[in-house]
Design an enzyme around this catalytic site. Structure first.
Site, PDB file in Angstrom:
ATOM      1  N   TYR A  41      -4.485   2.986   4.277  1.00 29.97           N
ATOM      2  CA  TYR A  41      -3.431   3.980   4.062  1.00 29.97           C
ATOM      3  C   TYR A  41      -2.067   3.321   3.891  1.00 29.97           C
ATOM      4  CZ  TYR A  41      -6.995   7.181   5.641  1.00 29.97           C
ATOM      5  OH  TYR A  41      -8.150   7.888   5.746  1.00 29.97           O
ATOM      6  N   SER A  42      -2.085   2.058   3.496  1.00 32.11           N
ATOM      7  CA  SER A  42      -0.850   1.278   3.511  1.00 32.11           C
ATOM      8  C   SER A  42       0.150   1.710   2.441  1.00 32.11           C
ATOM      9  CB  SER A  42      -1.202  -0.201   3.320  1.00 32.11           C
ATOM     10  OG  SER A  42      -0.030  -0.950   3.111  1.00 32.11           O
TER      11      SER A  42
END
Ligand SMILES: *Cc1c(COP(=O)(O)O)cnc(C)c1O
Length: 298
Positions: free
Chosen positions: A69-70
């Site tokens: 989810y960076s």
């Protein structure tokens, strides 16, 4: 907009409601979520000088690290695409290969080569031997650590703090920010301001040391107050209470938050305000660090 030229100042907006009025405090929000459509918020601030450095060094490829989810991988992919730099993302979790989420899909469609590694291997991401091995494996690219949190990142974030002081006409008593790697908190501290940092991860106490290390301070960052209890179960975890809070916040202030970082920070900050944590007269600027592309539909 040219990614490497100075951004116009993002808006600073006053937020007030019954709780801030009762507490007698002045709360503002720094709208860094509006800085750029894909290189958003603190990622723009943190990447700017590293990207410039990469280009000055004649680099053609940037390699960096992130989870599924960076927002940092997302921003790096978009920035690389805009600047004509190749990008490589080392992604935590072999299990993600073949079931990519929207963040990783965006990265790939922006030309990022995704290299999935086990969680065990990912843990070595700060080890020098490992970094040398990775550099050799990928043809010695320009390396940016997880979250983009380098000394050059602190410089970019410090500019945001200076911008706020210029807009207000004084330096606020506190800046509030969400924290993942602590680079943003460290950057604001490096500008000489006091910081309330809200860990978006469970067990966020390590952030104090990491922030001190980024600042080269041996005795710990004195101007930092770290809150580790508003993580809602851990990184990229949330519950209905947080989603309801996001909806209420949007209804009240007409400002969107997202559930991974900024909603947790605002939930914590407004909770502290309600509980009488601040002296009357205190001024607080909460930084909207962006990340809205990861917003879930509540
Ligand atoms: C990455 C990110 C953070 C965390 O920033 P750090 O500098 O790693 O602490 C906070 N908010 C948003 C929206 C982010 O994308």
């Amino acid at each position: 907009m040219d990614l490497l030229s100075p951004a116009p100042p993002t808006p600073l907006q006053r937020l007030s409601n019954a709780d801030t009025d009762r507490a007698g405090i002045q709360l503002h929000i720094k709208r860094d979520d509006l800085i750029h459509p894909t290189v958003s918020g603190n990622k723009w601030r943190k990447l700017k000088y590293s990207l410039r450095d990469a280009l000055e060094q004649g680099a053609t490829t940037i390699l960096t690290f992130g989870g599924a989810y960076s927002n940092h991988l997302y921003a790096t992919a978009a920035a690389g695409n805009a600047l004509g730099l190749k990008t490589i993302g080392i992604v935590r979790g072999l299990e993600l290969e073949g079931q990519e989420n929207s963040t990783l899909h965006f990265c790939r469609t922006n030309g990022m080569m995704l290299h999935y590694v086990s969680r065990e291997e990912y843990r070595q991401r700060h080890s020098e031997t490992y970094l040398e091995q990775i550099a050799a494996q990928f043809g010695h690219p320009y390396m940016i650590p997880e979250g983009g949190s380098t000394e050059l990142a602190l410089k970019g974030v410090a500019e945001m703090a200076a911008e706020v002081t210029g807009q207000l006409g004084y330096r606020p008593d506190y800046f509030a920010t969400a924290a993942g790697t602590g680079g943003t908190a460290a950057g604001i501290l490096s500008a000489g301001a006091a910081v309330l940092a809200f860990s978006a991860l469970k067990g966020g106490d390590f952030l104090r040391e990491d922030i001190a290390a980024l600042l080269h301070e041996n005795n710990g960052p004195g101007n930092l107050t770290l809150f580790t209890d508003y993580h809602f179960g851990g990184y990229a975890k949330w519950n209905d209470e947080l989603l309801t809070f996001m909806q209420d916040f949007r209804a009240e202030f007409d400002i969107p938050l997202e559930q991974v970082y900024t909603a947790k920070m605002f939930y914590g900050l407004l909770d502290l305000i309600k509980k009488g944590y601040f002296q009357p007269g205190a001024s607080i600027v909460a930084v909207h660090t962006g990340g809205l592309q990861g917003l879930v539909k509540a």
